[in-house]
Design an enzyme around this catalytic site. Structure first.
Site, PDB file in Angstrom:
ATOM      1  N   ASP A  13      46.047  -7.723 108.161  1.00 37.76           N
ATOM      2  CA  ASP A  13      46.811  -8.982 108.111  1.00 37.76           C
ATOM      3  C   ASP A  13      47.616  -9.232 109.381  1.00 37.76           C
ATOM      4  O   ASP A  13      48.681  -9.834 109.339  1.00 37.76           O
ATOM      5  CB  ASP A  13      47.757  -9.003 106.893  1.00 37.76           C
ATOM      6  CG  ASP A  13      47.018  -8.719 105.611  1.00 37.76           C
ATOM      7  OD1 ASP A  13      45.945  -9.295 105.441  1.00 37.76           O
ATOM      8  OD2 ASP A  13      47.504  -7.908 104.807  1.00 37.76           O
ATOM      9  N   LYS A  16      44.142 -11.517 112.696  1.00 41.23           N
ATOM     10  CA  LYS A  16      42.862 -11.377 113.406  1.00 41.23           C
ATOM     11  C   LYS A  16      42.064 -12.665 113.396  1.00 41.23           C
ATOM     12  O   LYS A  16      41.380 -12.982 114.351  1.00 41.23           O
ATOM     13  CB  LYS A  16      42.010 -10.284 112.751  1.00 41.23           C
ATOM     14  CG  LYS A  16      42.566  -8.901 112.948  1.00 41.23           C
ATOM     15  CD  LYS A  16      41.654  -7.859 112.321  1.00 41.23           C
ATOM     16  CE  LYS A  16      41.668  -7.891 110.820  1.00 41.23           C
ATOM     17  NZ  LYS A  16      42.868  -7.346 110.199  1.00 41.23           N
ATOM     18  N   ASN A  38      37.490  -8.070 100.499  1.00 40.71           N
ATOM     19  CA  ASN A  38      38.886  -7.605 100.415  1.00 40.71           C
ATOM     20  C   ASN A  38      39.680  -8.162 101.590  1.00 40.71           C
ATOM     21  O   ASN A  38      40.900  -8.182 101.583  1.00 40.71           O
ATOM     22  CB  ASN A  38      38.968  -6.067 100.396  1.00 40.71           C
ATOM     23  CG  ASN A  38      38.152  -5.393 101.483  1.00 40.71           C
ATOM     24  OD1 ASN A  38      37.319  -6.032 102.115  1.00 40.71           O
ATOM     25  ND2 ASN A  38      38.372  -4.119 101.687  1.00 40.71           N
ATOM     26  N   GLY A  40      41.019 -10.989 104.351  1.00 43.69           N
ATOM     27  CA  GLY A  40      41.459 -12.369 104.207  1.00 43.69           C
ATOM     28  C   GLY A  40      41.904 -12.878 105.555  1.00 43.69           C
ATOM     29  O   GLY A  40      42.883 -12.400 106.108  1.00 43.69           O
ATOM     30  N   HIS A  41      41.151 -13.773 106.106  1.00 44.20           N
ATOM     31  CA  HIS A  41      41.514 -14.362 107.391  1.00 44.20           C
ATOM     32  C   HIS A  41      41.972 -15.779 107.141  1.00 44.20           C
ATOM     33  O   HIS A  41      41.280 -16.535 106.470  1.00 44.20           O
ATOM     34  CB  HIS A  41      40.293 -14.486 108.312  1.00 44.20           C
ATOM     35  CG  HIS A  41      39.764 -13.184 108.797  1.00 44.20           C
ATOM     36  ND1 HIS A  41      40.547 -12.105 109.067  1.00 44.20           N
ATOM     37  CD2 HIS A  41      38.507 -12.811 109.097  1.00 44.20           C
ATOM     38  CE1 HIS A  41      39.797 -11.120 109.513  1.00 44.20           C
ATOM     39  NE2 HIS A  41      38.550 -11.525 109.529  1.00 44.20           N
ATOM     40  N   THR A 128      42.278  -4.232  96.143  1.00 49.16           N
ATOM     41  CA  THR A 128      42.180  -5.676  95.917  1.00 49.16           C
ATOM     42  C   THR A 128      41.370  -5.976  94.651  1.00 49.16           C
ATOM     43  O   THR A 128      41.236  -7.128  94.268  1.00 49.16           O
ATOM     44  CB  THR A 128      41.506  -6.362  97.122  1.00 49.16           C
ATOM     45  OG1 THR A 128      40.215  -5.777  97.301  1.00 49.16           O
ATOM     46  CG2 THR A 128      42.322  -6.201  98.389  1.00 49.16           C
ATOM     47  N   GLN A 223      40.601  -5.512 107.653  1.00 53.24           N
ATOM     48  CA  GLN A 223      41.721  -4.586 107.395  1.00 53.24           C
ATOM     49  C   GLN A 223      42.337  -4.101 108.716  1.00 53.24           C
ATOM     50  O   GLN A 223      42.448  -4.907 109.629  1.00 53.24           O
ATOM     51  CB  GLN A 223      41.273  -3.406 106.509  1.00 53.24           C
ATOM     52  CG  GLN A 223      40.908  -3.803 105.087  1.00 53.24           C
ATOM     53  CD  GLN A 223      39.505  -4.349 104.965  1.00 53.24           C
ATOM     54  OE1 GLN A 223      38.573  -3.778 105.491  1.00 53.24           O
ATOM     55  NE2 GLN A 223      39.345  -5.464 104.289  1.00 53.24           N
TER      56      GLN A 223
HETATM   57  P1  IMP Z   1      40.374  -2.050  98.771  1.00 52.72           P
HETATM   58  O1  IMP Z   1      39.965  -2.321 100.181  1.00 52.72           O
HETATM   59  O2  IMP Z   1      40.284  -3.263  97.878  1.00 52.72           O
HETATM   60  O3  IMP Z   1      39.688  -0.848  98.188  1.00 52.72           O
HETATM   61  O4  IMP Z   1      41.945  -1.672  98.796  1.00 52.72           O
HETATM   62  C1  IMP Z   1      42.405  -0.468  99.411  1.00 52.72           C
HETATM   63  C2  IMP Z   1      43.718  -0.725 100.140  1.00 52.72           C
HETATM   64  O5  IMP Z   1      43.470  -1.551 101.283  1.00 52.72           O
HETATM   65  C3  IMP Z   1      44.789  -1.449  99.336  1.00 52.72           C
HETATM   66  O6  IMP Z   1      46.061  -0.979  99.732  1.00 52.72           O
HETATM   67  C4  IMP Z   1      44.638  -2.911  99.766  1.00 52.72           C
HETATM   68  O7  IMP Z   1      45.830  -3.656  99.579  1.00 52.72           O
HETATM   69  C5  IMP Z   1      44.320  -2.705 101.225  1.00 52.72           C
HETATM   70  N1  IMP Z   1      43.578  -3.826 101.815  1.00 52.72           N
HETATM   71  C6  IMP Z   1      42.281  -4.123 101.647  1.00 52.72           C
HETATM   72  N2  IMP Z   1      41.941  -5.205 102.366  1.00 52.72           N
HETATM   73  C7  IMP Z   1      43.045  -5.581 103.029  1.00 52.72           C
HETATM   74  C8  IMP Z   1      43.316  -6.622 103.983  1.00 52.72           C
HETATM   75  O8  IMP Z   1      42.461  -7.411 104.387  1.00 52.72           O
HETATM   76  N3  IMP Z   1      44.589  -6.685 104.439  1.00 52.72           N
HETATM   77  C9  IMP Z   1      45.551  -5.803 104.068  1.00 52.72           C
HETATM   78  N4  IMP Z   1      45.338  -4.826 103.197  1.00 52.72           N
HETATM   79  C10 IMP Z   1      44.095  -4.709 102.685  1.00 52.72           C
END
Ligand code: IMP
Length: 427
Positions: A13, A16, A38, A40-41, A128, A223
């Site tokens: 976040d 990017k 997962n 989010g842009h 997420t 991420q």
């Molecule tokens: P997952 O990627 O859904 O398995 O989540 C694993 C961890 O990564 C959690 O703490 C999410 O909040 C974090 N996470 C996943 N995608 C993002 C993103 O795009 N931005 C910030 N945190 C993320």
């Protein structure tokens, strides 16, 4: 300068989308190499705001070919709805290319993600809930379903059977859930085949050919560095490699082809989900950063945890990614503080530590050592050159650069495409 990697230097976040989109106008291909929806842009173009989760932000730049690489996990329902949402708003999505080797997120992956988190209780990761971890787990366990499987019903059925064989036992016996029917999953997946067929190709061959022809290819990480499954705050991480090496495995290009690695770095720090965060604020400053910075997840709508800038993390990102540049984002959010604390090191059990501790217990005990930098009150959103910034804002950027180990080549001073100060060209 044909191959650039652009990735998050903190916990994701960092903004990017804006950086990729800014470069998108001058690059030929924008490639996502890991993660899935997962991510989010948020990209602001003129008065239009776009929230992208799975698609590379290059999709908004005419002339740029957006690519979903083999390292990405694709939820076909989300992909198709994101595509149709953009088409309705007049965005041309026809150039998109998808690797046949990318793995598919199916409804049972999303179910497994949710039940596993519930089962973990207070030890949960705070995922997420999009099925990311279970899909990568199946990939590594060699029971994953790939995009190319959509085009062969017999293989698809065999693979779904193999994947559900064990999972149904776990769902029924461990989680007390109903078993998932193979036929139902196969039917749903086959329903996406025709809509996706035209996008699928050998993206590895395509990208290497493009690099041979001196095309500009931008690899866009989802991420961030500290969420990397190898180099992040494990187990509070995502299940892929957002770090620079992930661009090679997730797109099928060799490390010798990468020319530049740009880390996106927010002028303060945020994190979503559980896990250690040394500079986290629980006071009104944290609330102020959240409100002014609009720190609410694009994908989940969850409030982001907010804290001051952490130079230890920035240095670590420089190291594990081999960063050549930083793009500092959201500097405007810090306008209005009399002085701004910056974490320059950690105190751990009475010792001063300058580098990110490799030992998880040490990191959990890390207390920020702050240096106070003078703030500024002038509106900086109209600044076009570095010299347009107030002296204290210039000094803040210079101090961060010195502490972080790579040049700050661009600065975001507002959400719009134009609200950027470019110090060194990325190309
Ligand atoms: P997952 O990627 O859904 O398995 O989540 C694993 C961890 O990564 C959690 O703490 C999410 O909040 C974090 N996470 C996943 N995608 C993002 C993103 O795009 N931005 C910030 N945190 C993320």
């Amino acid at each position: 300068m044909p191959a650039l990697v652009l990735l998050g230097a903190q916990w994701g976040d960092e903004g990017k989308g804006k950086a990729t989109d800014l470069l998108g106008g001058s690059v030929d291909y924008v490639v996502r190499y890991q993660g899935g929806n997962n991510a989010g842009h948020t990209v602001v173009v003129g008065d239009q705001k776009y929230a992208l989760h799975l698609l590379p932000s290059g999709i908004l730049s005419p002339g740029c070919v957006p690519v979903i690489g083999n390292g990405v996990v694709v939820d076909p329902a989300v992909l198709l709805s994101e595509l149709s949402g953009l088409e309705e708003r007049g965005v041309d999505t026809s150039k998109l290319l998808i690797s046949g080797n990318a793995h598919l997120i199916t409804p049972y992956h999303t179910t497994m993600d949710k039940v596993t988190e519930r089962f973990l209780g207070k030890r949960k990761i705070g995922t997420t809930g999009r099925g990311i971890g279970p899909t990568y787990a199946d990939k590594i366990n060699r029971v994953g379903i790939r995009v190319q499987d959509l085009f062969d019903e017999s293989i698809l059925t065999q693979k779904v059977e193999a994947a559900l064989d064990q999972k149904n036992q776990v769902l029924a016996k461990l989680y007390n859930r109903r078993a998932i029917a193979v036929d139902q999953v196969v039917e749903e997946l086959l329903g996406y085949a025709d809509a996706l067929r035209g996008y699928v190709c050998d993206t590895t061959l395509l990208l290497n050919d493009a690099l041979d022809q001196d095309k500009v290819v931008l690899f866009e990480g989802g991420q961030g560095t500290l969420l990397d499954v190898d180099h992040g705050t494990y187990p509070f991480v995502t299940s892929s490699n957002p770090t620079a090496g992930g661009a090679c495995t997730g797109a099928g290009v060799g490390p010798t082809r990468i020319d530049r690695v740009i880390g996106i770095l927010k002028a303060y720090t945020t994190r979503v989900g559980a896990g250690p965060f040394p500079t986290e604020l629980f006071d009104e400053d944290g609330e102020k950063l959240r409100t002014i910075g609009g720190e609410r997840g694009v994908t989940t709508g969850r409030d982001r945890r907010c804290g001051w800038f952490d130079a230890v993390i920035a240095r670590y990102a420089t190291r594990v990614n081999g960063l050549t540049d930083f793009f500092l984002t959201k500097l405007d959010v810090l306008t209005g503080w009399e002085s701004i604390p910056v974490c320059v090191a950690y105190g751990i059990d009475g010792r001063r530590v300058d580098e990110l501790p490799y030992n998880q217990t040490d990191f959990h005990h890390a207390e920020p050592v702050y240096e106070m930098l003078p703030g500024w009150s002038e509106d900086i959103s109209g600044a076009k050159e570095f010299s347009d910034l107030p002296k204290n804002a210039q000094a803040y950027v210079k101090a961060l650069e010195e502490m972080s180990g790579a040049p700050i080549s661009a600065i975001g001073v507002g959400p719009g495409r134009d609200e950027t100060i470019q110090i060194n060209s990325f190309l």
